[in-house]
Motif scaffolding. Sequence first.
Motif, PDB file in Angstrom:
ATOM      1  N   VAL A 144      -2.578   2.653  12.293  1.00 21.48           N
ATOM      2  CA  VAL A 144      -3.617   1.617  12.304  1.00 21.48           C
ATOM      3  C   VAL A 144      -4.248   1.522  10.917  1.00 21.48           C
ATOM      4  O   VAL A 144      -4.393   2.532  10.209  1.00 21.48           O
ATOM      5  CB  VAL A 144      -4.701   1.909  13.362  1.00 21.48           C
ATOM      6  CG1 VAL A 144      -4.148   1.672  14.751  1.00 21.48           C
ATOM      7  CG2 VAL A 144      -5.244   3.330  13.240  1.00 21.48           C
ATOM      8  N   PRO A 145      -4.627   0.318  10.507  1.00 19.72           N
ATOM      9  CA  PRO A 145      -5.163   0.129   9.155  1.00 19.72           C
ATOM     10  C   PRO A 145      -6.633   0.530   9.060  1.00 19.72           C
ATOM     11  O   PRO A 145      -7.318   0.729  10.067  1.00 19.72           O
ATOM     12  CB  PRO A 145      -4.996  -1.374   8.936  1.00 19.72           C
ATOM     13  CG  PRO A 145      -5.145  -1.955  10.311  1.00 19.72           C
ATOM     14  CD  PRO A 145      -4.500  -0.963  11.236  1.00 19.72           C
ATOM     15  N   TRP A 146      -7.072   0.620   7.870  1.00 23.41           N
ATOM     16  CA  TRP A 146      -8.493   0.813   7.561  1.00 23.41           C
ATOM     17  C   TRP A 146      -9.182  -0.542   7.578  1.00 23.41           C
ATOM     18  O   TRP A 146      -8.732  -1.484   6.928  1.00 23.41           O
ATOM     19  CB  TRP A 146      -8.607   1.469   6.183  1.00 23.41           C
ATOM     20  CG  TRP A 146      -9.998   1.565   5.618  1.00 23.41           C
ATOM     21  CD1 TRP A 146     -10.955   2.452   5.970  1.00 23.41           C
ATOM     22  CD2 TRP A 146     -10.555   0.766   4.577  1.00 23.41           C
ATOM     23  NE1 TRP A 146     -12.090   2.274   5.230  1.00 23.41           N
ATOM     24  CE2 TRP A 146     -11.880   1.220   4.354  1.00 23.41           C
ATOM     25  CE3 TRP A 146     -10.079  -0.307   3.806  1.00 23.41           C
ATOM     26  CZ2 TRP A 146     -12.716   0.657   3.414  1.00 23.41           C
ATOM     27  CZ3 TRP A 146     -10.920  -0.857   2.864  1.00 23.41           C
ATOM     28  CH2 TRP A 146     -12.228  -0.375   2.667  1.00 23.41           C
ATOM     29  N   LEU A 147     -10.243  -0.674   8.362  1.00 22.61           N
ATOM     30  CA  LEU A 147     -11.033  -1.895   8.445  1.00 22.61           C
ATOM     31  C   LEU A 147     -10.138  -3.118   8.721  1.00 22.61           C
ATOM     32  O   LEU A 147     -10.040  -4.057   7.942  1.00 22.61           O
ATOM     33  CB  LEU A 147     -11.840  -2.128   7.150  1.00 22.61           C
ATOM     34  CG  LEU A 147     -12.961  -3.187   7.255  1.00 22.61           C
ATOM     35  CD1 LEU A 147     -13.976  -2.808   8.318  1.00 22.61           C
ATOM     36  CD2 LEU A 147     -13.634  -3.396   5.906  1.00 22.61           C
ATOM     37  N   GLY A 148      -9.466  -3.047   9.835  1.00 20.04           N
ATOM     38  CA  GLY A 148      -8.582  -4.140  10.220  1.00 20.04           C
ATOM     39  C   GLY A 148      -8.152  -4.005  11.664  1.00 20.04           C
ATOM     40  O   GLY A 148      -8.575  -3.088  12.386  1.00 20.04           O
ATOM     41  N   SER A 149      -7.309  -4.911  12.094  1.00 18.04           N
ATOM     42  CA  SER A 149      -6.833  -4.928  13.478  1.00 18.04           C
ATOM     43  C   SER A 149      -5.314  -4.921  13.502  1.00 18.04           C
ATOM     44  O   SER A 149      -4.656  -5.449  12.604  1.00 18.04           O
ATOM     45  CB  SER A 149      -7.348  -6.168  14.213  1.00 18.04           C
ATOM     46  OG  SER A 149      -8.764  -6.177  14.270  1.00 18.04           O
ATOM     47  N   LEU A 150      -4.770  -4.332  14.558  1.00 17.64           N
ATOM     48  CA  LEU A 150      -3.327  -4.268  14.740  1.00 17.64           C
ATOM     49  C   LEU A 150      -3.002  -4.590  16.191  1.00 17.64           C
ATOM     50  O   LEU A 150      -3.621  -4.041  17.100  1.00 17.64           O
ATOM     51  CB  LEU A 150      -2.798  -2.875  14.396  1.00 17.64           C
ATOM     52  CG  LEU A 150      -1.295  -2.670  14.617  1.00 17.64           C
ATOM     53  CD1 LEU A 150      -0.501  -3.358  13.512  1.00 17.64           C
ATOM     54  CD2 LEU A 150      -0.955  -1.185  14.674  1.00 17.64           C
TER      55      LEU A 150
END
Length: 575
Positions: A144-150
């Motif tokens: 999962v990314p940093w400060l983002g959505s998946l």
Amino acid sequence: MNSKKLCMLALLGAALLPNIASGEIKRTPVAPTRIVWMSDTTGEYIKNPEILMNDFKGQVSVADNNCTVLRSNGGHQAAVLLDFGKELHGGIKISSGMRNSSRPLRLRVRLGESVSEAMSDVAPYHNPNNATNEHAMRDFDIQVPWLGSLECGNSGFRFVRIDLLDKDVDYLLRNVQAISVMIDDPEIGSFKCSDERLNKIWETGAYTVKLNMQDYLWDGIKRDRLVWLGDLHPEVMTVSNVWGKHDVVRRTLDFAKADTPLPGWMNGFSSYSMWWLLIHRDYYLHHGDMAYLKDNRDYILGLVKQLDECVDANGEEQMTGVRFLDWPTSEMPDVIHDGLQSLTYMTLDAARQIAGWLDDKEMDAVASKCMERMDKFNIKRTDASQAVSLCLLSGLSKDRQKDCGKLLDNGINSFSPFYGYYAVEALAENGHIDKAMDMISDYWGAMIDLGGTTFWEDLNYPDTKNAARIDEIVPDGKYDIHSQGGAYCYVGLRLSMCHGWGAGPTPWLQRHVLGVKPVEPGCKTIEVKPNLGNLAFAEGTVPTPYGPVSVKARKDESGKTVVSVKAPKGVKVNK
């Protein structure tokens, strides 16, 4: 053929054609309704879990510090199990907040149709009591990314478990949404009566099929995401009674035909090719699409000739391919033989109807002569509900009330969600409306009682007596109906809990309680003869090519049924 070989055939299925966009599929974010379980309740490893229940607009923000913190250190890995309230088809969207390090973190995601499945490990098919990644990925690792959505996953599920895999880190989890992917078409058909349990069963059957109306009409949204033609008949009857004429039906029937050049049998089963023809008869009765019927004339005629070749001079069926009715009877050759004898007769009779509509003398002659041979053959008469139901529906029964008595004596302990539909259909056609309604209430209602929001691939009714609900951690002393149940190719967690063949009560309630049946193709003439049984009232609508027919039936003070019918112009009503 033994059950192991049948199971392997069911696993193989048929490769789907490339997706065909229908323009009707909608993506909808769905919020979780509750936290079922957490690996930690002390606050040391999971902080602020209540934030996962808060409203979320779908967009992370640098100014938003409202996050659930999952922490791993030492030997503890934080994990949480979420409930989205009902069965869904689609995936999930995981949104991450701003933490000190921008490197991606690893999570493990497990989707489940039950709590037990979401809490389980994935297993290969040789260990079938556990869940699998066969037809859809329901247990996988992601970054999962940093400060983002998946967004990830595409399966059938209600529950999601998320585990933090990285060591000695804090993960800021802003939100988890399910992304529902299903048709957006309004329901034209409806049903409501004085029994709320039956109302819920109607709705559940419709919702089960709605989830399976994807690019094709699937059998299941976790397993099987495939086109199975016998299983398709209850689904198509549901689609016709709830949504009316729908492109997904034609796409699916056309796929099956293209995938199975004659002399092949659809899905390898002679019975499933017969169900394909029966579906065409019922589809034309409901929708009156002559151009489509003509398009399929050559294939139907070829299939009728093939069936004729599989009936010997004495009128006894000798079907080739896999000899199959349903899984509970798959190792009962006498039951299969009796069932195929009746199903062949039913199919030939449907072919004669189609021949009449097409004015096809060749098709009529082949079907009629074959039926004449079959009229002279006496079925062995096994007492299994599957064979008895088909014998009644085909018109081959020599003693209809005696055969109905066998269905009543066998009761719902002999039911499957697939062939149970034909048992209650046979009972209704022979005047046993109340008994059939009781069976529907007890059998299909049991799945709802156990937390089901869709109907399942299988239910062995005696297993319900000490079963835990599928939406809870199984208490000590309770039977885990998902992980411990099942048979054949649906042992344990491999069982599909959203299976279209289980939706039969939905069209049944409209056909037999509202009493709406097409008489002339395209519903130019319909019969409306409500059968309330012990109900005080029933009302609803049934789609036709001219618009919906509305029916209201109520018992007056004397017990007489008073019926009101509103039909669109172009539809003649026989009462």
